[in-house]
Design a protein around this motif. Structure first.
Motif, PDB file in Angstrom:
ATOM      1  N   THR A  23       0.840  -1.214   0.000  1.00 28.94           N
ATOM      2  CA  THR A  23       0.000   0.000   0.000  1.00 28.94           C
ATOM      3  C   THR A  23       0.876   1.266   0.000  1.00 28.94           C
ATOM      4  O   THR A  23       0.473   2.315   0.451  1.00 28.94           O
ATOM      5  N   ARG A  24       2.123   1.081  -0.449  1.00 30.70           N
ATOM      6  CA  ARG A  24       3.072   2.187  -0.687  1.00 30.70           C
ATOM      7  C   ARG A  24       3.568   2.897   0.578  1.00 30.70           C
ATOM      8  O   ARG A  24       4.019   4.039   0.528  1.00 30.70           O
TER       9      ARG A  24
ATOM     10  N   ALA B 182      14.580  -3.326 -12.419  1.00 32.66           N
ATOM     11  CA  ALA B 182      13.284  -2.832 -12.908  1.00 32.66           C
ATOM     12  C   ALA B 182      12.422  -3.990 -13.417  1.00 32.66           C
ATOM     13  O   ALA B 182      11.224  -4.055 -13.164  1.00 32.66           O
ATOM     14  N   GLU B 183      13.065  -4.933 -14.127  1.00 33.14           N
ATOM     15  CA  GLU B 183      12.339  -6.108 -14.637  1.00 33.14           C
ATOM     16  C   GLU B 183      11.721  -6.911 -13.499  1.00 33.14           C
ATOM     17  O   GLU B 183      10.577  -7.332 -13.568  1.00 33.14           O
ATOM     18  N   GLN B 184      12.512  -7.119 -12.433  1.00 36.80           N
ATOM     19  CA  GLN B 184      12.016  -7.934 -11.318  1.00 36.80           C
ATOM     20  C   GLN B 184      10.864  -7.249 -10.596  1.00 36.80           C
ATOM     21  O   GLN B 184       9.917  -7.896 -10.176  1.00 36.80           O
TER      22      GLN B 184
ATOM     23  N   TYR C  50       3.172  -7.723  -5.844  1.00 40.02           N
ATOM     24  CA  TYR C  50       2.957  -6.725  -4.787  1.00 40.02           C
ATOM     25  C   TYR C  50       3.554  -5.367  -5.161  1.00 40.02           C
ATOM     26  O   TYR C  50       3.029  -4.322  -4.777  1.00 40.02           O
ATOM     27  N   LEU C  51       4.673  -5.386  -5.902  1.00 37.88           N
ATOM     28  CA  LEU C  51       5.361  -4.131  -6.230  1.00 37.88           C
ATOM     29  C   LEU C  51       4.916  -3.526  -7.557  1.00 37.88           C
ATOM     30  O   LEU C  51       5.062  -2.333  -7.777  1.00 37.88           O
ATOM     31  N   ASN C  52       4.368  -4.365  -8.447  1.00 37.36           N
ATOM     32  CA  ASN C  52       4.004  -3.884  -9.783  1.00 37.36           C
ATOM     33  C   ASN C  52       3.136  -2.610  -9.788  1.00 37.36           C
ATOM     34  O   ASN C  52       3.412  -1.684 -10.553  1.00 37.36           O
ATOM     35  N   PRO C  53       2.100  -2.500  -8.930  1.00 35.36           N
ATOM     36  CA  PRO C  53       1.281  -1.272  -8.968  1.00 35.36           C
ATOM     37  C   PRO C  53       2.079  -0.009  -8.622  1.00 35.36           C
ATOM     38  O   PRO C  53       1.659   1.098  -8.942  1.00 35.36           O
TER      39      PRO C  53
ATOM     40  N   TYR D 278       8.172   3.785  -7.495  1.00 31.34           N
ATOM     41  CA  TYR D 278       9.438   3.294  -6.923  1.00 31.34           C
ATOM     42  C   TYR D 278      10.627   3.742  -7.777  1.00 31.34           C
ATOM     43  O   TYR D 278      11.649   4.184  -7.249  1.00 31.34           O
ATOM     44  N   MET D 279      10.473   3.643  -9.088  1.00 32.11           N
ATOM     45  CA  MET D 279      11.553   4.056 -10.000  1.00 32.11           C
ATOM     46  C   MET D 279      11.908   5.536  -9.796  1.00 32.11           C
ATOM     47  O   MET D 279      13.073   5.912  -9.815  1.00 32.11           O
TER      48      MET D 279
END
Length: 387
Positions: free
Chosen positions: A189-190, A277-279, A285-288, A293-294
């Motif tokens: 949830t960031r 970045a690929e992972q 959980y991290l994709n959204p 994050y980047m």
């Protein structure tokens, strides 16, 4: 979903990850064929009729009516047996056997992915449970179910419930496990700062293999720490942590990502960053939060570079990062406009000038602001008293 054997991940959560990849636009079609076959095998082996219906309705899988009918028949037969066990326990056995029979039914609903009935049955089992430890285990089953469906409202309520249970007692092992669940919730949830703190607290006591393997846990710990800890804390808690060092090399790009940032090897950092970045993109959980994050990581690395200089040429910075001048110019313009970096670009001279806000100055401004606010409140109060 029986908590997963020691050291092995919950099969349902492995399935959830495969389903996530199956609907991911960047996964190759040939991989999706393999994933589809694996997902179907898992559904068949556990007789997950409710999940199969959902997936065919949303066109993730093709409907095979005879398969669905046979799974439904198996479900009904199994539930009938479980009902008989409950009836038998209620008539002939003690309270703990009745509870066990109800729990078996709840776990069967979890296994076939019937979310509503599973939650209903877990609630019923809870009513028959006295020991705090056993009540906690029911909360963990609920949390695993909630993470399978990415139902963060249910996760949040379950974590609050677990904390209330701990006020009544509860052992350290379960308390430590809850920290990892809460860390995963915060990360999803960031709330990366709280997630990093909870993960770092759990490094030496990690036993929650049912939600993810230890390598994945270290991956999340390093990622959340990089964007939330200062350099001193990062060195002490992450870069030099023996538990992290033993696993770091097993995760592609992670060691280069962490160490090149800490050692200011910016070219190496950017090449490891591309691999990371690929992972992150293929993590459910991290994709959204991929773009967020980047951005945060780049803010950290640019700030770290600029901290060493009062002014530096754009050329020198582009060279340090192994990228073009135009790229750095665009990147920095975006971050400066968003208030993320404290510097300005002199385009004519091709120089970057840092204008770091002075902490004393900021404190002085804040004191004046608070003083004005207090004086206004006192004036309003004096008018009321005068009346």
């Amino acid at each position: 979903m029986d908590g997963g054997a020691e050291g092995s991940q919950q099969p349902h959560l492995i399935l959830a990850h495969k389903l996530f990849l199956l609907t991911h636009p960047d996964v190759q079609d040939i991989e999706k064929v393999q994933l589809k076959s694996e997902v179907l095998d898992s559904i068949k082996s556990d007789g997950m009729a409710p999940l199969y219906e959902t997936l065919t309705a949303s066109s993730v899988l093709e409907l095979d009516q005879s398969l669905l009918d046979s799974m439904r028949a198996t479900n009904e037969e199994e539930l009938k047996k479980l009902e008989e066990k409950i009836a038998d326990a209620e008539e002939n056995l003690g309270e703990s056997e009745v509870r066990e029979a109800h729990l078996a039914k709840a776990l069967y609903f979890v296994r076939i992915s019937d979310k509503e009935k599973a939650l209903e049955q877990l609630k019923l089992t809870e009513g028959k449970t006295v020991a705090v430890g056993q009540k906690m285990d029911l909360v963990f089953y609920t949390l695993q179910l909630a993470f399978f469906y990415m139902d963060f409202d249910l996760v949040s309520k379950s974590i609050d419930k677990a904390k209330k249970l701990f006020e009544e007692g509860g052992d350290w092992e379960r308390k430590n496990r809850l920290k990892v669940y809460e860390g995963l919730y915060c990360m999803s949830t960031r709330n990366f700062k709280k997630a990093a703190s909870l993960f770092l607290d759990s490094i030496s006591t990690f036993t929650t293999y049912e939600i993810f393997p230890y390598e994945t846990f270290i991956f999340y710990t390093v990622l959340t720490s990089i964007i939330t800890l200062d350099r001193v804390s990062l060195k002490q808690k992450v870069v030099d942590a023996p538990e992290i060092l033993t696993v770091l090399g097993k995760i592609p790009f992670l060691s280069e990502f962490l160490n090149s940032l800490y050692e200011c090897q910016y070219k190496a950092f950017f090449s490891a960053f591309a691999g990371m970045a690929e992972q992150i993109k293929f993590d459910r959980y991290l994709n959204p939060h991929f773009r967020f994050y980047m951005r945060e990581v780049r803010t950290v690395v640019y700030s770290q570079f600029l901290e060493s200089y009062k002014s530096v040429t754009v050329d020198a910075m582009a060279n340090a990062f192994g990228v073009s001048v135009d790229f750095i110019d665009q990147e920095l313009s975006r971050f400066i406009a968003a208030g993320k970096l404290h510097c300005k670009i002199d385009k004519v001279a091709g120089v970057l000038e840092t204008n770091r806000p002075d902490a004393k100055n900021a404190l002085y401004q804040a004191t004046i602001k608070q003083g004005d606010f207090l004086l206004n409140r006192i004036q309003k109060l004096s008018r009321v008293i005068d009346l």
